[in-house]
Design an enzyme around this catalytic site. Structure first.
Site, mmCIF file in Angstrom:
data_model
loop_
_atom_site.group_PDB
_atom_site.id
_atom_site.type_symbol
_atom_site.label_atom_id
_atom_site.label_comp_id
_atom_site.label_asym_id
_atom_site.label_seq_id
_atom_site.Cartn_x
_atom_site.Cartn_y
_atom_site.Cartn_z
ATOM 1 N N ASP A 35 89.832 -17.243 -21.031
ATOM 2 C CA ASP A 35 91.328 -17.150 -21.756
ATOM 3 C C ASP A 35 92.333 -18.069 -21.510
ATOM 4 O OD1 ASP A 35 90.393 -14.209 -21.578
ATOM 5 O OD2 ASP A 35 90.678 -13.489 -19.312
ATOM 6 N N GLU A 50 85.883 -49.293 -38.122
ATOM 7 C CA GLU A 50 86.029 -47.538 -39.375
ATOM 8 C C GLU A 50 85.104 -47.823 -40.084
ATOM 9 O OE1 GLU A 50 90.376 -47.616 -39.761
ATOM 10 O OE2 GLU A 50 89.862 -45.400 -40.705
#
Ligand code: FUB
Length: 334
Positions: free
Chosen positions: A46, A211
């Site tokens: 929760d 990258e």
């Protein structure tokens, strides 16, 4: 090793392969003639839900396997728990596995004790686990969603990275900047996933991650504002007819898409959509050839009635056109 728990029913395309636990982020591999699936193990809680991904509070990994695509799926039990990872503090996100050096390697992201996502490795003698974590994360690793591809020449590459909760924006300068939350301007090149070749020991990077460039059909970088095509998270690499297929999630537009290159580290040219948006915010996948057919493993949130952090792994057949492009699969909620 504990005896595996088998599903009561045989696996069926586009239905959860197990229903006794929530599973997500499936990385599928053929090891020892069987199909092994390395998913995240979603838990019910929760706690808060936010763009930082706090709802994905996973604590361990279970390994699943299929003897064939009509078999009942086996759950081999807990393969690694965060309590046994000395450097990690929380959130065991999307893992992957590889085999080399007569050893099975489990790769996984988790936050370190400073709350920074890093990528760890664990080793074992069976594809089903259990795995023993290394004392530290892979030096120079960061962000999330490792996918390890071992090429025919035995060179191994790790693809990784994810925006938002995956913290990739914070590494734009090459250093971790905790306060950075923005990516590049919409017209500027998008942030790309990272790739690093692994050393022969499979536990360290041979060189710093770089990258990856993802280009459009005219050779221009996909822009940060092009949310239907730009990289978000969940990279996967597979090879088909000698070409390297980098597939990934577009995050905010909820698609699985792909780009192709002649080289494992790119640059890659964007090609199209593999899977249209599923039920649930995240979409994450792997692609594997098994017993003469290609399969897409993916997840959705149908079993939980649409709760984003309670997902289930599914599969479906993946087909190519004669020119090597992948036929788009239209998701159907079941
Ligand atoms: O499961 C947690 C995160 O959600 C994964 O690392 C992402 O790829 C997304 O599926």
């Amino acid at each position: 090793m504990t005896n595996p728990v088998k599903s009561a029913k045989p696996a069926v395309p586009n239905e959860p392969i197990v229903t006794h636990i929530y599973t997500a982020d499936p990385s599928a591999h053929v090891f020892e003639g069987k199909l092994y699936i390395y998913p995240s193990h979603d838990i019910d809680h929760d706690g808060p839900t936010n763009d930082n991904g706090d709802q994905y509070a996973m604590e361990d990994y279970h390994v699943l396997s299929l003897d064939d695509m009509n078999a009942a799926c086996a759950d081999h039990g807990e393969a690694l728990h965060i309590r046994d990872v000395p450097w990690a503090s929380q959130q065991m996100w999307a893992p992957d596995a590889a085999f080399k050096n007569d050893t099975y390697y489990l790769y996984f992201p988790a936050r370190d004790k400073d709350g920074v996502f890093r990528i760890g490795a664990a080793t074992g003698t069976s594809p089903a686990g259990p795995f023993k974590a290394e004392d530290n994360y892979i030096p120079g690793s960061y962000s999330i969603d490792p996918a390890v591809f071992v090429d025919q020449d035995e060179r191994a590459y790790m693809y990784f990275g994810g925006l938002w909760g995956g913290q990739l924006e914070k590494w734009q300068t090459g250093e971790f900047k905790p306060d950075v939350t923005e990516g590049p301007d919409a017209a500027a090149p998008a942030i790309g996933p990272r790739v690093a070749e692994l050393s022969d020991d499979m536990l360290t990077f041979k060189a710093e991650p770089v990258e990856i460039a993802i280009l459009d059909e005219d050779g221009n970088p996909i822009a940060a504002g092009d949310e239907d095509r730009r990289y978000f998270e969940g990279p996967w690499m597979h090879k088909y007819n000698g070409l390297y297929y980098l597939s990934y999630s577009t995050g905010t537009t909820h698609k699985l898409v792909y780009a192709v290159s002649e080289h494992p580290q790119g640059p890659f040219t964007f090609k199209g959509t593999i899977l249209t948006p599923v039920l649930g915010w995240t979409t994450h996948h792997s692609i594997v050839e098994f017993q003469g057919k290609w399969y897409l493993f993916y997840h959705d949130a149908s079993l939980s009635g649409g709760v984003d952090h309670k997902r289930s792994v599914k599969f479906t057949e993946l087909r190519y056109n004669a020119d090597g492009t992948i036929r788009t699969i239209e998701y159907e909620a079941k």
